[in-house]
Scaffold this active site. Structure first.
Site, mmCIF file in Angstrom:
data_model
loop_
_atom_site.group_PDB
_atom_site.id
_atom_site.type_symbol
_atom_site.label_atom_id
_atom_site.label_comp_id
_atom_site.label_asym_id
_atom_site.label_seq_id
_atom_site.Cartn_x
_atom_site.Cartn_y
_atom_site.Cartn_z
ATOM 1 N N ASP A 1 17.597 18.281 42.846
ATOM 2 C CA ASP A 1 18.304 17.385 42.490
ATOM 3 C C ASP A 1 18.602 17.833 41.036
ATOM 4 O O ASP A 1 17.977 18.048 40.140
ATOM 5 C CB ASP A 1 17.597 15.965 42.116
ATOM 6 C CG ASP A 1 18.488 14.866 41.507
ATOM 7 O OD1 ASP A 1 19.269 15.287 40.702
ATOM 8 O OD2 ASP A 1 18.481 13.718 41.924
ATOM 9 N N HIS A 2 19.931 18.260 41.046
ATOM 10 C CA HIS A 2 20.395 19.179 39.896
ATOM 11 C C HIS A 2 20.143 18.685 38.539
ATOM 12 O O HIS A 2 19.989 19.209 37.337
ATOM 13 C CB HIS A 2 21.507 19.902 39.981
ATOM 14 C CG HIS A 2 22.886 19.093 39.651
ATOM 15 N ND1 HIS A 2 23.503 18.384 40.604
ATOM 16 C CD2 HIS A 2 23.705 19.048 38.722
ATOM 17 C CE1 HIS A 2 24.363 17.724 40.081
ATOM 18 N NE2 HIS A 2 24.625 18.125 38.879
ATOM 19 N N HIS B 1 20.594 11.129 41.881
ATOM 20 C CA HIS B 1 20.608 11.359 40.519
ATOM 21 C C HIS B 1 20.128 10.040 39.599
ATOM 22 O O HIS B 1 19.331 10.300 38.508
ATOM 23 C CB HIS B 1 21.964 11.722 39.857
ATOM 24 C CG HIS B 1 22.455 13.050 40.699
ATOM 25 N ND1 HIS B 1 21.467 14.022 41.127
ATOM 26 C CD2 HIS B 1 23.695 13.374 41.171
ATOM 27 C CE1 HIS B 1 22.460 15.126 41.716
ATOM 28 N NE2 HIS B 1 23.501 14.613 41.618
HETATM 29 C C1 BG6 Z 1 26.791 16.047 42.713
HETATM 30 C C2 BG6 Z 1 27.706 14.995 43.560
HETATM 31 O O1 BG6 Z 1 25.456 15.977 43.270
HETATM 32 O O2 BG6 Z 1 26.776 15.868 41.466
HETATM 33 C C3 BG6 Z 1 29.033 15.003 43.226
HETATM 34 O O3 BG6 Z 1 27.677 15.432 45.096
HETATM 35 C C4 BG6 Z 1 29.034 15.000 41.599
HETATM 36 O O4 BG6 Z 1 29.841 14.194 43.689
HETATM 37 C C5 BG6 Z 1 28.172 15.920 40.865
HETATM 38 O O5 BG6 Z 1 30.417 15.329 41.261
HETATM 39 C C6 BG6 Z 1 28.099 15.591 39.436
HETATM 40 O O6 BG6 Z 1 27.123 16.385 38.586
HETATM 41 P P1 BG6 Z 1 27.486 16.814 37.198
HETATM 42 O O7 BG6 Z 1 26.352 17.854 36.880
HETATM 43 O O8 BG6 Z 1 28.983 17.135 37.084
HETATM 44 O O9 BG6 Z 1 27.282 15.521 36.386
#
Ligand code: BG6
Length: 480
Positions: A173-174, A236
């Protein structure tokens, strides 16, 4: 310096690989965090020569990496690690060819990064096993979404678990790789200040907002089946909620941290049936303007159904049934094509018990993850001059300034390095993913039964009008 390994990326020419993984690996290489003998092999169906793939990777890395961090020497030495192998991940026989290409070396750590659609996860794991490529040194990295429901997530987890034991499975989960998200743990567990008041008696409510200006870009086919609930909330937003709500783990290690997070997820009050009408808001963007540019309605996006009722916006009132948080709502919201891009957590404290100086505002702590990493605490202060006129002022910490000139790492850099080092603290454990689906599934089901189409909102706005009701009926307001 980390251990030598082979990093094999399934979906090696996809968006994630080109926009995130390769630039992150380039940064790690440039910072000398990759072992000299580490190789990166991109796997995808189309035939590419090694040189053609290196050129493709270079084009994307140049576009993604800040100019100051891109230099030709680093690129040349990084490109020497890159290779490409054409294969179809749905064909068992191709894994035999992959095995021949890799050669047998039981001591070599192999990391399989599945940057593919989740419906390929089960086959890939099984075929790796058949081809003898999943020995005790192999690790597997799964990109979210892990399935599209509890049942499908359980099936994927069981299939992966049949080949890789849990300590070798890294579910990404980045958001957990973002500096400020980790900082949330530092803020809570390395400072004595907040702990005594981090609870129901002192906190009125919490808001977690992840707002984007982007639309679905070229991911319409995936997104139209997923929607914001599965794409963002299941992972997230719930992860952020866990980090705000969890108890202090006994150690900062993978099991202790994840044990505490899973308790929060398991204690979430179920929302299902008619509750969805009171506790959730579902929206979909129409045409509008973002940064002065006209943008089309969601249902006109590429690969999206013309009469799609997929949500591009969700707000939910969540509550966790544990002592610390009894009665404290956690309001979550996320959406695409909103007025501004920002991810933030607001802790709204209760007012002082006796208003000595007349009406004042209660304290609040704002933790901003993006666009800038910032922690600010709103305090009441006396305005200069005669009399006790109070005004809210901010105690403001900009983390990029505080740590200047250190470069802020991208989430994927941190997470890829953790995979290489075998540290799964910042990855989702199997029971966590399943507990999150267990809470999400009834909401989606409730929508199908009791919630009409998503409420429209114009691109460039703050979301559907109904969003305000969620808080206003409890005398609260969203922070804009
Ligand atoms: C991803 C989703 O996990 O996270 C995307 O699949 C989303 O839809 C993105 O745009 C948002 O990540 P960040 O790091 O730009 O907030």
């Amino acid at each position: 310096m980390s251990i030598p390994c082979d990093m094999l990326v399934f979906g090696g020419t996809g968006d994630l690989a080109l926009h995130k993984l390769l630039p992150a690996l380039y940064h790690l290489h440039r910072a000398r965090r990759l072992h000299g003998d580490t190789r990166i092999l991109a796997l995808a169906r189309r035939a590419h020569s090694r040189e053609a793939f290196q050129a493709l990777a270079e084009r994307h890395c140049r576009a993604q990496v800040a100019r100051a961090d891109f230099d030709n020497d680093s690129w040349a030495s990084f490109a020497a690690r890159l290779d490409y192998f054409a294969m179809d991940a749905s064909q068992s026989a191709d894994f035999g060819r992959l095995g021949q290409r890799l050669g047998s070396d039981p001591e070599r750590v192999r990391i399989y990064y599945l940057a593919t659609a989740p419906d390929l996860f089960e086959d890939i794991a099984a075929y790796l096993k058949v081809a003898n490529l999943a020995g005790p040194k192999a690790r597997i990295v799964l990109e979210k979404p892990i399935g599209h429901s509890l049942e499908s997530a359980q099936a994927i987890n069981a299939a992966i678990g049949a080949v890789f034991d849990e300590s070798r499975v890294f579910r990404i989960d980045h958001y957990l790789g973002k500096e400020t998200v980790q900082n949330l743990m530092a803020l809570r567990f390395a400072n004595a200040l907040f702990e005594p008041i981090w609870r129901a008696g002192h906190i009125d409510h919490v808001q977690i907002s992840v707002c984007e200006t982007l639309g679905v870009e070229n991911r319409g086919a995936y997104y139209d089946k997923a929607g914001a609930m599965r794409d963002m909330v299941q992972n997230h937003l719930l992860q952020l909620l866990c980090l705000v709500a969890m108890e202090a783990p006994v150690r900062f290690d993978a099991e202790a941290v994840r044990n505490e997070k899973v308790k929060i997820l398991e204690a979430l009050q179920p929302i299902g049936g008619l509750d969805v009408q009171d506790k959730t808001v579902r929206g979909q963007y129409g045409a509008g303007k973002i940064g002065g540019q006209e943008v089309p309605a969601y249902y006109f996006e590429k690969n999206v159904d013309n009469d799609s009722d997929t949500e591009t916006f969700v707000a939910v009132q969540a509550q966790s049934d544990i002592w610390r948080w009894a009665g404290v709502p956690f309001y979550l919201r996320t959406g695409k094509r909103l007025a501004r891009k920002t991810s933030e957590i607001l802790i709204q404290f209760k007012p002082v018990p006796h208003q000595l100086f007349g009406e004042g505002e209660a304290n609040r702590l704002l933790i901003r993850l993006q666009p800038e990493e910032r922690i600010s605490l709103q305090l009441m202060s006396k305005s200069p001059g005669k009399g006790m006129r109070l005004k809210p002022v901010e105690l403001d910490l900009n983390l990029a300034d505080a740590f200047h000139p250190q470069r802020r790492w991208d989430a994927y850099e941190r997470l890829l390095l953790d995979v290489i080092e075998g540290d799964s603290t910042l990855f989702m454990r199997r029971d966590e993913v399943e507990a999150a689906w267990r809470w999400i599934d009834p909401i989606i089901k409730g929508w199908h039964q009791h919630y009409q189409s998503p409420r429209p909102y114009p691109a460039g706005s703050n979301g559907p009008e109904q969003l305000q009701n969620l808080l206003e009926r409890h005398g609260r307001q969203w922070m804009e």
